[in-house]
Design a protein around this motif. Structure first.
Motif, short mmCIF file in Angstrom:
data_model
loop_
_atom_site.label_atom_id
_atom_site.label_comp_id
_atom_site.label_asym_id
_atom_site.label_seq_id
_atom_site.Cartn_x
_atom_site.Cartn_y
_atom_site.Cartn_z
N GLY A 195 1.32 7.28 -6.47
CA GLY A 195 0.11 8.03 -6.81
C GLY A 195 -0.93 7.22 -7.54
N ARG A 205 2.29 1.71 -3.47
CA ARG A 205 1.26 2.13 -4.42
C ARG A 205 0.93 3.59 -4.23
NH1 ARG A 205 -3.84 3.07 -3.68
NH2 ARG A 205 -4.05 1.90 -1.76
N GLU A 206 0.73 4.01 -2.99
CA GLU A 206 0.40 5.40 -2.71
C GLU A 206 1.55 6.34 -3.07
OE1 GLU A 206 -0.82 5.22 1.38
OE2 GLU A 206 -2.89 4.71 0.85
N SER A 214 -4.26 4.70 -7.73
CA SER A 214 -5.45 4.26 -7.00
C SER A 214 -5.45 2.73 -7.00
CB SER A 214 -6.71 4.78 -7.69
OG SER A 214 -6.89 4.14 -8.94
N ARG A 215 -6.31 2.15 -6.19
CA ARG A 215 -6.45 0.68 -6.20
C ARG A 215 -6.92 0.21 -7.56
NH1 ARG A 215 -9.37 1.03 -0.90
NH2 ARG A 215 -7.75 0.78 0.67
N ARG A 270 0.83 -1.20 0.00
CA ARG A 270 0.00 0.00 0.00
C ARG A 270 0.87 1.25 0.00
NH1 ARG A 270 -4.45 0.09 4.20
NH2 ARG A 270 -5.56 -0.89 2.49
N ARG A 271 1.89 1.27 0.82
CA ARG A 271 2.79 2.42 0.90
C ARG A 271 3.44 2.69 -0.47
NH1 ARG A 271 4.94 1.12 5.38
NH2 ARG A 271 6.69 -0.06 4.54
N GLU A 310 -3.49 -5.84 0.08
CA GLU A 310 -3.01 -4.84 1.04
C GLU A 310 -3.48 -5.12 2.46
OE1 GLU A 310 -2.49 -1.11 -2.06
OE2 GLU A 310 -4.15 -1.05 -0.63
N SER A 337 -7.12 -4.56 -2.80
CA SER A 337 -7.54 -4.35 -1.41
C SER A 337 -7.24 -5.58 -0.56
CB SER A 337 -9.04 -4.04 -1.37
OG SER A 337 -9.47 -3.86 -0.04
#
Length: 53
Positions: free
Chosen positions: A29, A25-26, A31-32, A22-23, A50, A47
């Motif tokens: 920038g 991916r964020e 989105s899921r 998740r870190r 993660e 989801s």
């Protein structure tokens, strides 16, 4: 980097891996939904990964 303690079970490792995913991916920038498209999966798959499920 996070230190893994001896005796850590697979559930704890999955949760740790999921938080790292998740870190990352964020940080990019994404989105899921975008990440799911890139791996030919779905938003719900991202989801679950993660969340360590």
């Amino acid at each position: 980097m996070t230190q893994i303690q001896p005796g850590s079970g697979p559930t704890a490792l999955r949760i740790l891996l999921g938080s790292q995913l998740r870190r990352l991916r964020e940080a990019k920038g994404l989105s899921r939904e975008e990440a799911g498209h890139l791996i030919r999966g779905s938003e719900s798959k991202i989801s679950r990964m993660e969340l360590g499920r």
